[in-house]
Design a protein around this motif. Structure first.
Motif: not given
Ligand SMILES: Nc1ncnc2c1ncn2[C@@H]1O[C@H](COP(=O)(O)OP(=O)(O)OP(=O)(O)O)[C@@H](O)[C@H]1O
Ligand SMILES: [Mg+2]
Lengths: 365, 254
Positions: B24, B27, B29, B48, B50-52, B54-55, B175
Motif C-alpha cells: 500500500y 507499506f 503488506v 494479530p 494488521g498482520s495482513g 484480510s488483505t 472474520e
Molecule cells: N487500503 C489500505 N491502504 C493502506 N493501508 C492499508 C489498507 N488496507 C489495509 N491497510 C494496512 O494493511 C495492513 C494489513 O491490513 P489487513 O486488513 O489485511 O489486516 P488484518 O490482518 O486483516 O487485521 P484485522 O485482524 O484487524 O482485520 C494493516 O496495517 C492496515 O493498516
C-alpha cells in the motif's frame, strides 16, 4: 423512525383541549416566552388581517380596466387576473389553438401526478410517459392530423414552463447519473471530461449558459440546420441541472459503504449490473432531498429563459402588465405567478419528504 | 509435517499463491506469501490485527490487487484480465465481517440477484435454490424481510446462503463472527461447520480457535505480512514453533 416529541397523540381527548395543553407546554412555559408569544401572535394577526383586507374585503373582482378597479375599491384588482389569466397561462400560442396546449397541460400534470404514486412505478408508466410526450409534441407543433402548425417560438406560458422543466428533469437526471459515475471512473479521460463538464456548469450562472446555448449552438451546426430557441434553452437548462444533480448523486455514491461495492464484486456482478441493482438505488435514495431541492430550483430557473425572449410564465406575466389598460398591477400579477410556482414547488417538497420516509421504512436499522 | 498424512484424501490444489507481494504505497503488506489450498481442504488463518490476513484472502478474489508473484485459482491466473476475474469470482464465495447484505433488497432478492444475472439462472429456479439454502441456514421464514429487520446472526447466515446460491467451489470467510454478539456466534459457526463437513473448500480468517480445532485441516499464523507458521491444528495448538505464535496463542487463549 423519529416521533415528534412535542406533538400529542392525534386520537383521544378533544382537539381544543390538546391544543391548550400543547400551547401551555410550548408557548407559555415562561414569562418571557409568554410575552414573545403574545407579541408575535398580535403581529401575525395584524399582517394576516391586512392581507385579507387588501386581497378580499377591499378587492375588486370584476372591472373592465384598471381605472374602473381603482374607483370601485382600494384593495387588490383581481379583475386583472380574470382578464389576463388566459394570456399569462398560454401566451402567444394562437388563441383558437390554445385548447391544444390546455390538453398538453392536463396530460403533463396528470402523468406527473401519476408518477408520484409508488404503485405506478412500473415499466408501463415509462411507456405512458413516452406516449404522452409524443402526443404533447404532436399537439404543440401540429402540422399533422389536420392540426394547424405552430412554430415553437410561439409556445408560451405554463405549457412552456412545464415542458422545459419536465424534459430537463428527465434528461438532466439521466445525464447526471452518467456524469456522477464518470467522475468516479477509473478511466482518466472519462473522469476528466465529466469533472470538467460539472465544474464548468457549476461555475457559471445559468443566464450565461442560456446565452451561450442560444448564440453558440448554431455555430456548431452544419449550415442549413437550425435549432429552435426552445430546444436551445432546453439543452442549456438540462446541462445546468445535470451538473448539480451529478454532484448530489456523487455524494450518495460516496456515502454508500465500501462493503456494498465489495459484496457485489465478490458475487461476480458486472460493473453495470452492480451499478444498476446495488449502487444507484441506494445512492439515489440517500440523496433524494438535495435532488428534489435542485428540481425545485430548476423549475424556478426556467423563468430565466425570458432573457432569451422565450415567453415562459414569467415573461407572459410581464407582457400582460404592459397593457396600458392594466398598467401598475404588479402586485396582483406577481402574486398570481407566485401562487402557481408555490403550489408546484411546495408539492414537490412535501412529496420528497414523504418519499424519503416511505423508502426508508423497514429497510434500515 | 504431519499434514502429509491428511493430504491423500484431498484433491488437487485449487488455490495457489506463489511469492505474493503487495504494497500500500510504501507499506509492504504482504511479503512473499506462499500458500497452497487443495480442493476440499479447510484452512484457518489467524494472526494479530494488521498482520495482513484480510488483505491476503481478498487478493484471492481480487478485491485487492497483488503487485508481485502469482495467484492461481481453479487453474486460472489472476491478472488484470477482467474476464478471468469475473470467472474466478463466480467460483469463489466470500463472507464478510460486516455481512454486507444489500439493505434495499429482501433476503430472497439478496440471494437470487447474482445467480440470475451472473449465472443466468431462470428466476424461478434461482428462488428455489435460494429457499433451499435458507432452509440450510435455518431461516426460511425470513425470506421476504429486509436485512435490517434481522439479527446479526441471521444476517450473517443470509450472507453465507447468498454466497452458496452461486454454487461456489471455494468459500472465503473474513472474520465472519467478529461483529456478532456472543450468543449469535454459535449459530453462524454451526452453519460453517456443516458446510465444512460437506467438503467445501474453505479459507477462514477467524480467531475462533474451537472452530479451528474442530474442522481445520491446517492452521496458518500470519504476522507482519508473512506466513510465520503453518501446521495441523493439533500440532499448531499443542506445539507452536515460533515465539510470535506462542505469544499470540497465549493472548488469544488467555
Ligand atoms: N487500503 C489500505 N491502504 C493502506 N493501508 C492499508 C489498507 N488496507 C489495509 N491497510 C494496512 O494493511 C495492513 C494489513 O491490513 P489487513 O486488513 O489485511 O489486516 P488484518 O490482518 O486483516 O487485521 P484485522 O485482524 O484487524 O482485520 C494493516 O496495517 C492496515 O493498516
Ligand atoms: Mg481483517
Amino acid at each position: 423512525m423519529a416521533t415528534a416529541t412535542t406533538m400529542l397523540p392525534a386520537s383521544g381527548s378533544n382537539g381544543l383541549q390538546r391544543f391548550g395543553l400543547w400551547a401551555r407546554a410550548n408557548l407559555f412555559n415562561s414569562v418571557g416566552n409568554s410575552i414573545i408569544t403574545v407579541l408575535f401572535g398580535a403581529l401575525a394577526l395584524w399582517v394576516a388581517w391586512s392581507i385579507f383586507k387588501w386581497g378580499v374585503i377591499d378587492a375588486v373582482f370584476v372591472a373592465p380596466n384598471m381605472r374602473a378597479c381603482q374607483t370601485a375599491g382600494t384593495g387588490a384588482c383581481w379583475a386583472f387576473v380574470g382578464e389576463k389569466w388566459r394570456f399569462i397561462l398560454f401566451g402567444r400560442y394562437p388563441y383558437e389553438e390554445q385548447w391544444r396546449t390546455a390538453i398538453v397541460l392536463v396530460l403533463l400534470f396528470g402523468m406527473t401526478g401519476a408518477s408520484f404514486v409508488p404503485k405506478l412505478w412500473r415499466r408501463e408508466t415509462a411507456y405512458a410517459w413516452v406516449a404522452v410526450l409524443i402526443i404533447s409534441g404532436v399537439l404543440m407543433w401540429g402540422g399533422v392530423l389536420g392540426l394547424v402548425p405552430v412554430e415553437s417560438d410561439l409556445w408560451s406560458g405554463l405549457p412552456l414552463t412545464m415542458i422545459l422543466s419536465l424534459l430537463s428533469m428527465i434528461f438532466g437526471f439521466i445525464l447526471a447519473v452518467f456524469l456522477a459515475l464518470g467522475r468516479r471512473s477509473n478511466l482518466p479521460v472519462v473522469k476528466l471530461i465529466c469533472t470538467a463538464f460539472i465544474e464548468i456548469m457549476r461555475g457559471v450562472p445559468l443566464i450565461t449558459i442560456l446565452f451561450m446555448a442560444s448564440l453558440m449552438l448554431p455555430l456548431f451546426l452544419p449550415p442549413g440546420f437550425s435549432v429552435s430557441k426552445v430546444l436551445r434553452a432546453l439543452i442549456a437548462i438540462t446541462m445546468f441541472l445535470a451538473a448539480y444533480q451529478a454532484e448530489d448523486i456523487r455524494a450518495g455514491l460516496m456515502a454508500l459503504p465500501k462493503g456494498q461495492f465489495e459484496a457485489a464484486d465478490a458475487l461476480g456482478l458486472s460493473y453495470w449490473r452492480k451499478t444498476k441493482s446495488i449502487v444507484l438505488p441506494q445512492a439515489i435514495t440517500i440523496v433524494i432531498p438535495p435532488l428534489v431541492g435542485n428540481l425545485i430550483g430548476n423549475f424556478k430557473n426556467t423563468s430565466l429563459v425570458s432573457i432569451i425572449s422565450l415567453l415562459d410564465l414569467m415573461n407572459t406575466t410581464q407582457v400582460a402588465l404592459v397593457d396600458p389598460n392594466w398598467r401598475g398591477l404588479t402586485s396582483e400579477a406577481y402574486l398570481f405567478l407566485g401562487a402557481i410556482y408555490f403550489v408546484a414547488c411546495f408539492a414537490m417538497s412535501r412529496y420528497s419528504q414523504w418519499l424519503e420516509v416511505l423508502l426508508n421504512k423497514g429497510k434500515r436499522r | 509435517m504431519s499434514e502429509a498424512a491428511k493430504a491423500p484424501k484431498l484433491g488437487a490444489p485449487i488455490i495457489e499463491m506463489r511469492d505474493v507481494n503487495k504494497w500500500y504505497g510504501e507499506f509492504h503488506v504482504l511479503k512473499n506469501v506462499n500458500l497452497q489450498v487443495r480442493k476440499g481442504e479447510r484452512v484457518v488463518v489467524c494472526g494479530p490485527s494488521g498482520s495482513g490476513k484480510s488483505t491476503a484472502i481478498r487478493c484471492i478474489n481480487r478485491l485487492e490487487e497483488h503487485q508481485k508473484g502469482q495467484i492461481i485459482v481453479d487453474g486460472i491466473e489472476l491478472t488484470a484480465n477482467l474476464k478471468n476475474i469475473e470467472l474466478i469470482r463466480r467460483e469463489v464465495g466470500m463472507v464478510f465481517q460486516q455481512f454486507n447484505l444489500f439493505p434495499h433488497l429482501t433476503v430472497l432478492e439478496n440471494l437470487t440477484l447474482a445467480p440470475i444475472w451472473v449465472r443466468k439462472v431462470p428466476k424461478k429456479e434461482a428462488e428455489e435454490t435460494a429457499m433451499y439454502y435458507l432452509n440450510r441456514v435455518r431461516i426460511p421464514e425470513q425470506a421476504n424481510k429486509y436485512p435490517g429487520q434481522l439479527s446479526g446472526g441471521q444476517q450473517q447466515r443470509v450472507a453465507i446462503a447468498r454466497s452458496l446460491c452461486m454454487k461456489p467451489n471455494i468459500m472465503l470467510f473474513d472474520e465472519p463472527t467478529s461483529a456478532l454478539d456472543p450468543e449469535m456466534v454459535k449459530e453462524v459457526l454451526d452453519t460453517m461447520v456443516s458446510l465444512a463437513n460437506e467438503g467445501m473448500t474453505m479459507l477462514c480468517v477467524t480467531h475462533e480457535m474451537g472452530f479451528a480445532r474442530q474442522v481445520a485441516d491446517r492452521v496458518i499464523f500470519m504476522d507482519g505480512g508473512q506466513i510465520v507458521e503453518m501446521n495441523t491444528p493439533e500440532a499448531f495448538f499443542a506445539n507452536p514453533q515460533h515465539e510470535r505464535t506462542k505469544l499470540f496463542l497465549s493472548q488469544i487463549l488467555h
